[in-house]
Design a protein around this motif. Structure first.
Motif, PDB file in Angstrom:
ATOM      1  N   SER A 191       0.939  -1.106  -0.144  1.00 40.42           N
ATOM      2  CA  SER A 191       0.045   0.048   0.080  1.00 40.42           C
ATOM      3  C   SER A 191       0.899   1.305   0.070  1.00 40.42           C
ATOM      4  N   VAL A 192       0.388   2.354  -0.150  1.00 38.49           N
ATOM      5  CA  VAL A 192       1.049   3.658  -0.247  1.00 38.49           C
ATOM      6  C   VAL A 192       1.655   4.034   0.796  1.00 38.49           C
ATOM      7  N   ALA A 193       0.627   3.669   2.109  1.00 38.91           N
ATOM      8  CA  ALA A 193       1.230   3.750   3.727  1.00 38.91           C
ATOM      9  C   ALA A 193       2.499   2.998   3.927  1.00 38.91           C
ATOM     10  N   ALA A 194       2.315   1.804   3.576  1.00 41.21           N
ATOM     11  CA  ALA A 194       3.489   0.908   3.797  1.00 41.21           C
ATOM     12  C   ALA A 194       4.623   1.381   3.201  1.00 41.21           C
ATOM     13  N   THR A 195       4.528   1.718   2.023  1.00 42.95           N
ATOM     14  CA  THR A 195       5.564   2.029   1.104  1.00 42.95           C
ATOM     15  C   THR A 195       6.302   3.440   1.732  1.00 42.95           C
ATOM     16  N   MET A 196       5.551   4.356   2.162  1.00 42.68           N
ATOM     17  CA  MET A 196       5.906   5.720   2.418  1.00 42.68           C
ATOM     18  C   MET A 196       6.677   5.208   3.786  1.00 42.68           C
ATOM     19  N   GLU A 197       6.071   4.470   4.633  1.00 43.77           N
ATOM     20  CA  GLU A 197       6.778   4.128   6.050  1.00 43.77           C
ATOM     21  C   GLU A 197       8.150   3.551   5.728  1.00 43.77           C
ATOM     22  N   ALA A 198       8.077   2.432   4.802  1.00 45.65           N
ATOM     23  CA  ALA A 198       9.510   1.882   4.587  1.00 45.65           C
ATOM     24  C   ALA A 198      10.576   3.128   4.036  1.00 45.65           C
ATOM     25  N   MET A 199      10.157   4.077   3.233  1.00 41.14           N
ATOM     26  CA  MET A 199      10.897   5.005   2.760  1.00 41.14           C
ATOM     27  C   MET A 199      11.380   5.907   3.747  1.00 41.14           C
TER      28      MET A 199
END
Lengths: 86, 402
Positions: B18-26
């Motif tokens: 998801s976008v939220a998971a991707t941004m958290e990882a970034m």
């Protein structure tokens, strides 16, 4: 045909020259082989001798394989062919 | 000309589903690259990649859909569902008739080719599934999105290797800006992480065996990723009228062609695309706070890209931040610009600049602020997203805070 003769033949073909026009102290650049031509030459040599050449196109000078002249390339391949036979 | 805003985003990639998971990882500078897992991987000399894990297509899609959806289409539909849900947009009547979907992919259904070649060549079978062609075609993903969301306007797929999704998003932007479409679904998808897909890339000898370290002096090549990024590009007043949340504005774009070499990048072509995007957005170079780099981790790209940035931005090149998130999610080839657009949205909306991880040694030829290893809080108003493809085809997007 010796290893050296075979390598010169492959390199000459890549450079679109006669084998007699390729001298051992030439660099690949001298005979008009660019980075794409180099990758193709390495591929052709690997196929000819059934060896794997440690070569990374990102950093040719850091690879564990000297490509500064035709003679150096031949030496490297002779070593790899011998190692493979052993 | 109309203003164009992004009202929905969706993704699936090695960093998250998801976008939220991707941004958290970034934000955390997490690496999604690891050992590849698929049939015959032991016959590859390159055995790492940014592979999507834990994505169960079975259960998500029914039997009929599974026979039509290559993995790249599965990724696209998962990301599109997230983007549409966030946007809240629905397509009916006139809006449906005018709105469409433009997506990028370089390879399309690569694993469908791979599986079926294997069946006929290696296993000697003389019959393949009847839907092999509609499953592998490069427009399959765009077509399924159009069917799922009733998009009846201009719809097609763009294929320009590593710039595919930036070219696609530039097209969608142009359609909304010109008033041709009230909204467009756009982005891109790629799934080449199968034996044949990686074997083909191995041949070029530009792949790293251990990590993607863009701009770091000890970098040794690119690492492939897979996944999708899908966005809703919408006309500003249309979005406001329905009270949609606006993530950022798409301010401009430019495309250029090097007309020079089939694999080596050109400083001039890259510089013309960046300068063109700034001119199209009507902004000065010194307004740019962040560039999401193409940053592949190859010697050829990184040096050329940094030199092009120096040319376009002059002294301001030392003030701006430039990072490559490929260090985390790998190079998604035709889908890469779409996933990287998330780093741009995060910079504009959240004020967080995604890092270039794996950065170990400064390279004098890449002497810019590459946001090494740790994300940074910074307020930026204008950002660029670069994509420079094999074949010398470049596309750069400019985005603005709203």
């Amino acid at each position: 045909m010796s290893v050296a003769d075979k390598v010169v033949k492959i390199i000459a073909e890549q450079a679109m020259l006669e084998t007699s026009d390729v001298s051992l102290d030439n660099s690949l650049e001298d005979i008009g082989i660019d980075s794409l031509g180099l990758v193709e030459s390495i591929f052709a040599i690997e196929e000819e001798f059934d060896i794997t050449i440690p070569f990374n196109a990102n950093a040719p000078s850091n690879s564990d394989f000297d490509i500064t002249s035709v003679a150096k390339i031949i030496q490297g391949i002779e070593r790899l062919v011998k190692e493979q036979a052993a | 000309m109309k203003r164009v805003v992004i009202t929905g985003a969706g993704t699936i990639n090695a960093l998250g589903h998801s976008v939220a998971a991707t941004m958290e990882a970034m934000r955390e500078g997490r690496c999604g690259i690891g050992p590849l897992e698929f049939r015959d991987v032991e016959r590859l000399s390159i055995q790492i990649g940014g592979q999507v894990r834990g994505f169960e297509a079975e259960g998500r899609y029914n039997r009929q859909q599974m026979s039509l959806y290559d993995r790249y289409t599965q990724f696209t539909l998962a990301a599109a569902a997230e983007a549409i849900t966030q946007s809240g947009i629905t397509f009916s009547g006139e809006t449906a008739a005018k709105s469409g979907v433009v997506l990028g992919t370089a390879g399309g259904g690569v694993s469908t080719w791979d599986d079926n070649y294997r069946a006929v060549y290696e296993e000697g079978k003389n019959r393949v599934h009847p839907f092999v062609v509609p499953k592998l075609m490069n427009n399959a993903a765009a077509s399924h999105v159009s069917m799922e969301y009733n998009l009846k306007g201009p719809s097609f797929t763009v294929s320009t290797a590593c710039a595919s999704s930036n070219h696609a998003m530039a097209q969608a932007f142009q359609m909304v800006r010109s008033g041709m479409a009230p909204a467009m679904l756009t982005g891109g998808s790629e799934s080449m992480l199968c034996f044949g897909g990686v074997k083909a890339w191995e041949g070029l000898r530009v792949m790293s065996k251990d990590a993607c370290r863009p701009f770091s002096a000890n970098r040794n090549g690119m690492v492939q990723g897979e996944g999708a990024g899908i966005f809703v590009f919408e006309e500003y007043e249309h979005a406001r009228a329905r009270g949609a949340e606006i993530l950022c504005e798409v301010a401009g774009f430019a495309m250029s062609s090097d007309a020079a070499d089939i694999v080596m990048p050109s400083k001039n072509g890259a510089a013309r695309a960046m300068a063109g995007a700034l001119a199209d957005a009507g902004v000065n170079p010194d307004q740019v706070g962040y560039i999401n780099a193409h940053g592949t981790g190859t010697a050829a790209n990184d040096k050329t890209e940094c030199a092009a940035v120096a040319d376009v931005f002059g002294p301001h090149a030392d003030q701006l931040m430039i990072s490559s998130t490929k260090s985390m999610h790998g190079h998604l080839i035709g889908g890469t610009g779409a996933v990287e657009l998330l780093a741009c949205i995060m910079a504009l909306r959240d004020g967080v600049i995604a890092p270039t991880i794996g950065y170990e040694e400064p390279d004098p030829e890449c002497a810019l602020d590459v946001v090494p290893n740790e994300a940074r809080d910074a307020s930026v108003d204008l950002v660029l997203s670069n994509a420079f493809a094999f074949g010398g085809m470049n596309a750069v997007l400019a985005l603005r805070k709203i």
